[in-house]
Write a protein that holds these residues in place. Structure first.
Motif, PDB file in Angstrom:
ATOM      1  N   GLY A  59       0.873  -1.121  -0.305  1.00  0.00           N
ATOM      2  CA  GLY A  59      -0.064  -0.036  -0.158  1.00  0.00           C
ATOM      3  C   GLY A  59       0.788   1.258  -0.339  1.00  0.00           C
ATOM      4  N   ARG A  63      -2.379   3.163   5.734  1.00  0.00           N
ATOM      5  CA  ARG A  63      -3.976   3.145   5.210  1.00  0.00           C
ATOM      6  C   ARG A  63      -4.921   2.935   6.321  1.00  0.00           C
ATOM      7  NH1 ARG A  63      -3.592  -0.872   0.014  1.00  0.00           N
ATOM      8  NH2 ARG A  63      -2.534  -2.164   1.261  1.00  0.00           N
ATOM      9  N   SER A 104       0.573   0.035  -7.683  1.00  0.00           N
ATOM     10  CA  SER A 104      -0.808   0.358  -8.179  1.00  0.00           C
ATOM     11  C   SER A 104      -0.969   1.113  -9.471  1.00  0.00           C
ATOM     12  CB  SER A 104      -1.312   1.660  -7.067  1.00  0.00           C
ATOM     13  OG  SER A 104      -2.402   2.095  -7.373  1.00  0.00           O
ATOM     14  N   SER A 135      -5.517  -0.154  -5.852  1.00  0.00           N
ATOM     15  CA  SER A 135      -5.585   0.330  -4.627  1.00  0.00           C
ATOM     16  C   SER A 135      -6.991   0.475  -4.129  1.00  0.00           C
ATOM     17  CB  SER A 135      -4.871   1.752  -4.627  1.00  0.00           C
ATOM     18  OG  SER A 135      -3.609   1.435  -4.832  1.00  0.00           O
ATOM     19  N   GLU A 140      -4.491   6.532   0.624  1.00  0.00           N
ATOM     20  CA  GLU A 140      -3.459   6.662  -0.562  1.00  0.00           C
ATOM     21  C   GLU A 140      -3.777   7.967  -1.565  1.00  0.00           C
ATOM     22  OE1 GLU A 140      -4.568   2.603  -0.859  1.00  0.00           O
ATOM     23  OE2 GLU A 140      -2.561   2.136  -1.550  1.00  0.00           O
TER      24      GLU A 140
END
Ligand SMILES: Cc1cc2nc3c(=O)[nH]c(=O)nc-3n(C[C@H](O)[C@H](O)[C@H](O)COP(=O)(O)O)c2cc1C
Length: 438
Positions: A59, A63, A104, A135, A140
């Motif tokens: 990630g 998050r 991502s 994602s 993010e």
């Protein structure tokens, strides 16, 4: 048994293991997630065990949202190494194991991704893989100059075009494009250069990629989204699918559905491997395995438990922990959330039982080596999996236990290799060589 009738096994080794309380376990170095040596040691063990690949989920930011309040300060997932950088370093110390990192399509540019993964494939001699994700968190978005995360459809539309562009860039040069003739002074053959000249809705990318065609032809593409658009993206592009099935019936349905979508893209069933995540707790006896599991479960803080449900089911802190899972619809990662809700309803689970169940992330098996291999073999033989992506509850112990107890039993049954068949990830996965333009 021939290599292509055997299971593929990857090791997903993010953080300190997949159990949310892993960092509190007495055998786990709590600072390991930012320690190169910690990961290198496990990568070497996985390679000695002849596993197909190490795999890093990822990630791009912290998050968790501190919901409920106080949960974030109890979370070890606030600091980790960037996986592609980490894999380049691990690649220099290993020689056969595949190196798969997540990136991502929502918060990158195709050229960056094509270039970095091509470089990893060159550096590692053909062992790179890209796990394509779109994602899912709001957090993010805030790290990339956006107030809101893109909606599901737009994310997947962008992802589809993104992967097309990356593949075009990876096909910039034919295998023998670089002749590097010192006498004539010609470095590359003009006819073997293919400029992408891509113009689409989301991207405008001229190319070519400033890298030669890679040892695998192109890096392996892994995909991990599982709702409708995710399935199409996988059918079109993925060599490997990392799935999150919890029971054999839904796994078989998912497996058959995904494989049946391949034909539309001119692909065959053997061109895509489906590898569900799996966490194992193994002991010499069932009791010993259960004790390992209970030890970790007892380390879960209730605030952390509710926080882990938050990303898939939303905030449940207003409900009684020991009451039933309420009537809700799933959150942003629908393919995981839907499965959880279905399971909670079917098994009459309380919220506490559900977060405890989620504590290892995915499907878990607790038992002796024979118990666990029976289950893996059933999934493998009955059309639910081509192999597994291991998600150890704690590292390195979960991996060490797998190698000590479960691998010998898999090998005894002829289900897993004793030697690598190839020096490339594509070769070890048993995927056929990629010709230019495939
Ligand atoms: C098994 C699995 C693993 C995933 N791993 C990641 C990951 O490492 N990083 C990430 O940002 N998203 C990850 N995702 C999220 C997907 O990229 C996607 O955003 C999300 O699953 C929503 O799509 P879906 O409903 O089609 O699954 C994962 C999803 C699944 C099912």
């Amino acid at each position: 048994m021939e290599q292509d009738k055997m299971m593929r096994i990857g090791l997903s080794m993010r953080y300190l293991g997949y159990h949310m309380a892993a960092w509190r376990h007495p055998d786990v170095p709590a600072g390991g997630a930012i320690d190169f040596k910690y990961f290198l040691d496990s990568a070497r063990k996985a390679e000695a065990a002849k596993l197909d690949m190490i795999f890093f989920a990822d990630g791009i930011g912290v998050r968790a949202s501190d919901t409920p309040k106080g949960s974030l300060t109890r979370d070890s997932k606030n600091a980790e190494l960037e996986p592609l950088t980490l894999l380049a370093a691990i690649g220099a110390h290993t020689s056969n194991i595949g190196l798969v990192a997540t990136a991502s399509t929502t918060y990158n540019e195709p050229f960056h991704i094509a270039r970095k993964y091509a470089s990893l494939d060159h550096i590692s001699g053909g062992r790179a893989g890209w796990n394509v994700v779109t994602s899912w968190s709001q957090q993010e978005a805030w790290n990339f100059s956006r107030d809101e995360h893109l909606g599901y459809d737009e994310r997947y539309e962008r992802a589809d075009e993104f992967v097309d562009v990356v593949k075009k860039l990876w096909d910039s040069w034919e295998d023998d494009a670089f002749i590097r003739n010192k006498e004539t002074g010609i470095f590359y053959a003009e006819s073997k250069l293919h400029v992408a000249n891509h113009k689409g809705k989301h991207f405008s990318v001229r190319g070519p990629l400033n890298s030669a065609r890679t040892p695998q032809g192109r890096p392996i593409v892994v995909q991990a989204g599982a709702a409708e658009a995710g399935r199409e993206l996988a059918a079109k592009n993925a060599d490997v699918v990392y799935s999150a099935s919890f029971d054999i019936l839904s796994a078989r349905k998912y497996y058959a559905d995904l494989k049946s979508r391949l034909r539309k893209y001119g692909r065959t069933a053997d061109q895509m491997l489906i590898m569900p995540g799996l966490t194992t707790y193994v002991g010499k006896t069932r009791q010993e395995a259960q004790d390992k599991y209970d030890q970790l479960q007892d380390l879960i803080d209730p605030l952390s438990g509710l926080a882990i449900l938050y990303s898939t089911l939303g905030d449940l802190s207003g409900y009684d922990l020991d009451g039933p899972v309420p009537d809700i619809s799933s959150g942003p990662v629908s393919s995981i959330g839907d499965g959880l809700i279905e399971m909670a309803r079917r098994d009459n689970m309380t919220i506490r039982q559900l977060y405890k169940h989620r504590a290892s992330g995915g499907r878990q098996l607790i038992g002796t080596a024979a118990d666990i291999v029976d289950d893996m073999e059933t999934w493998f033989r009955e059309g639910a999996a081509d192999g597994f992506n291991l998600c150890p509850a704690i590292l390195p112990n979960g991996l060490e236990d797998f190698v000590e107890f479960i691998l010998p039993e898999l090998r005894r049954r002829g289900l897993f290799r004793t030697e690598y068949a190839s020096s490339t990830l594509r070769g070890n996965l048993g995927l056929k060589p990629l010709l230019f333009g495939d």
